[in-house]
Design an enzyme around this catalytic site. Structure first.
Site, mmCIF file in Angstrom:
data_model
loop_
_atom_site.group_PDB
_atom_site.id
_atom_site.type_symbol
_atom_site.label_atom_id
_atom_site.label_comp_id
_atom_site.label_asym_id
_atom_site.label_seq_id
_atom_site.Cartn_x
_atom_site.Cartn_y
_atom_site.Cartn_z
ATOM 1 C CD1 TRP A 119 -2.006 -2.227 1.952
ATOM 2 C CD2 TRP A 119 -2.869 -1.471 0.042
ATOM 3 N NE1 TRP A 119 -2.953 -3.130 1.521
ATOM 4 C CE2 TRP A 119 -3.489 -2.694 0.357
ATOM 5 C CE3 TRP A 119 -3.245 -0.805 -1.131
ATOM 6 C CZ2 TRP A 119 -4.477 -3.259 -0.454
ATOM 7 C CZ3 TRP A 119 -4.226 -1.372 -1.941
ATOM 8 C CH2 TRP A 119 -4.823 -2.582 -1.600
ATOM 9 C CG ASP B 107 -3.141 3.877 4.223
ATOM 10 O OD1 ASP B 107 -4.208 3.686 4.832
ATOM 11 O OD2 ASP B 107 -2.799 3.230 3.213
ATOM 12 C CE LYS C 248 -8.240 -3.730 3.630
ATOM 13 N NZ LYS C 248 -7.512 -2.628 3.053
HETATM 14 C C1 LIG Z 1 -6.855 -2.019 1.837
HETATM 15 C C2 LIG Z 1 -5.873 -0.940 2.024
HETATM 16 C C3 LIG Z 1 -5.780 0.148 1.128
HETATM 17 C C4 LIG Z 1 -6.643 0.253 -0.114
HETATM 18 O O1 LIG Z 1 -7.924 0.530 0.232
HETATM 19 P P1 LIG Z 1 -9.070 0.715 -0.872
HETATM 20 O O2 LIG Z 1 -10.178 1.282 -0.043
HETATM 21 O O3 LIG Z 1 -9.352 -0.627 -1.431
HETATM 22 O O4 LIG Z 1 -8.581 1.671 -1.883
HETATM 23 C C5 LIG Z 1 -4.856 1.121 1.400
HETATM 24 N N1 LIG Z 1 -4.068 1.068 2.476
HETATM 25 C C6 LIG Z 1 -4.119 0.049 3.358
HETATM 26 C C7 LIG Z 1 -3.208 0.049 4.536
HETATM 27 C C8 LIG Z 1 -5.031 -0.981 3.156
HETATM 28 O O5 LIG Z 1 -5.078 -2.007 4.016
#
Ligand SMILES: *Cc1c(COP(=O)(O)O)cnc(C)c1O
Length: 353
Positions: free
Chosen positions: A103, A170, A194
């Site tokens: 990511w 993030d 998540k």
């Molecule tokens: C799943 C994830 C993403 C991507 O998320 P989307 O909503 O599918 O774009 C980005 N960063 C992390 C840490 C993730 O686990």
């Protein structure tokens, strides 16, 4: 109905009571004799949902009345990879990224479209199984970007960069899972699916004072300030994901907030890691000090046991523990809504081989 023990990395397990309330709202929302998903997003009933969701997000992170705005946007965390530099990187500016996995790498790729990126640290050399801690932040960068929890590799940052630059994080896979001083961050983003709700909305928490300084023309849909001014309703918001996120945040608040859930999460992770460390048939993937309390990655030490183990956990009603293709083995995602009883079921299967 006997529900499976859901260890899915995302979209993730949600509290059963949230699913129940959400399904009722699909049929009849607030006693309106209308579905939540067939009323105007500008109706008083939905505006109240959006307000409450934003309010709960700030409250749970202890960022209320501290100069931050909460937004519920679309496009996933992946769109934030681009929106972050669009909104905070001045034309001709530089940014610094810590590369801790897939990511982070994707975030770097997007940031490069808008300016120079300095990758100040990376754990790519060992398939991202640790968090690099030695790095220098160049003086001429505007912001430092990090990924608090690496969903695929099972590592988690315990310390964050101390810097006078803007700090962007993030937190897609560990937001609301532990107590941190969230005011150390200037910008936080997290895809809902998540640890907060269904896929389809992304939470962005941004310090208001950092915006409006890039000199860029920002397309409306990518402009945080427009979304702030329009209260996350510049266009039609993802009403159902926002509603379910609100219910989940409400559930979390009733549980005692992030401090309370952190204790539960620690107990859950300890139970599983203790089994991984004491059972000679298993080995953890991530470096011990960097292990994630959300995504537990592990492998069998004896591949000839794979078929037996897979039969055991399937028979026990476990779902979603196959590892990501880039790591292999197993990954047990044990987000906020995962009860410790389900982890015990997994541990029992590991012991029964
Ligand atoms: C799943 C994830 C993403 C991507 O998320 P989307 O909503 O599918 O774009 C980005 N960063 C992390 C840490 C993730 O686990």
């Amino acid at each position: 109905m006997m529900k499976k023990h859901n260890f899915s990395a995302g979209p993730c397990i949600l509290p059963q009571e949230v699913l129940q309330k959400a399904s009722e709202a699909i049929v009849n929302f607030n006693g309106l004799d209308l579905s939540l998903i067939e009323i105007s997003h500008r109706s008083a009933d939905f505006v109240a949902v959006m307000e409450k969701a934003k309010d709960l997000a700030l409250e749970l992170l202890d960022l209320k009345d501290k100069g931050y705005s909460a937004l519920f946007l679309q496009g996933g965390a992946s769109l934030e990879f681009l929106m972050v530099p669009y909104n905070v990187l001045p034309i001709g500016g530089k940014s610094a990224y810590i590369n801790t996995g897939t990511w982070s790498s994707k975030a770097i790729k997007e940031a490069k479209l808008l300016g120079e990126v300095v990758e100040i640290a990376s754990s790519k050399d060992s398939n991202f199984n640790y968090i690099p801690k030695d790095y220098n932040i160049p003086d001429d960068v505007t912001y430092v970007h990090c990924t608090s929890n690496n969903t695929i590799f099972g590592t988690q940052m315990k310390e964050f960069p101390i810097t006078d630059k803007l700090l962007v994080c993030d937190m897609s896979s560990d937001i609301f899972s532990r107590k941190l001083d969230f005011s150390q961050f200037d910008l936080i983003y997290a895809g809902a699916q998540k640890n907060m709700g269904p896929a389809g909305t992304t939470l962005v928490i941004v310090k208001d004072s950092i915006l409006g300084k890039t000199g860029r023309q920002i397309p409306s849909m990518l402009d945080y300030q427009i979304h702030i001014d329009k209260e996350s309703m510049y266009n039609t918001p993802a009403v159902f994901p926002v509603y379910v996120s609100m219910l989940t945040l409400e559930w979390l608040k009733n549980l005692g907030g992030v401090e309370a859930v952190e204790k539960l999460n620690d107990a859950k992770a300890n139970l599983l890691y203790n089994e991984i460390d004491s059972n000679p048939l298993f080995k953890g993937v991530a470096k011990k000090e960097d292990r994630s309390n959300m995504n537990v990655t592990f492998v069998l030490t004896d591949d000839s046991k794979k078929q037996r183990f897979d039969e055991l956990w399937k028979a026990a009603g476990i779902s979603g523990i196959n590892g990501h293709r880039s790591v292999g083995g197993y990954r047990a995602s044990i987000y906020n809504a995962m009860p410790i009883e389900s982890i015990q079921v997994l541990v029992d299967a590991m012991q029964a081989i």
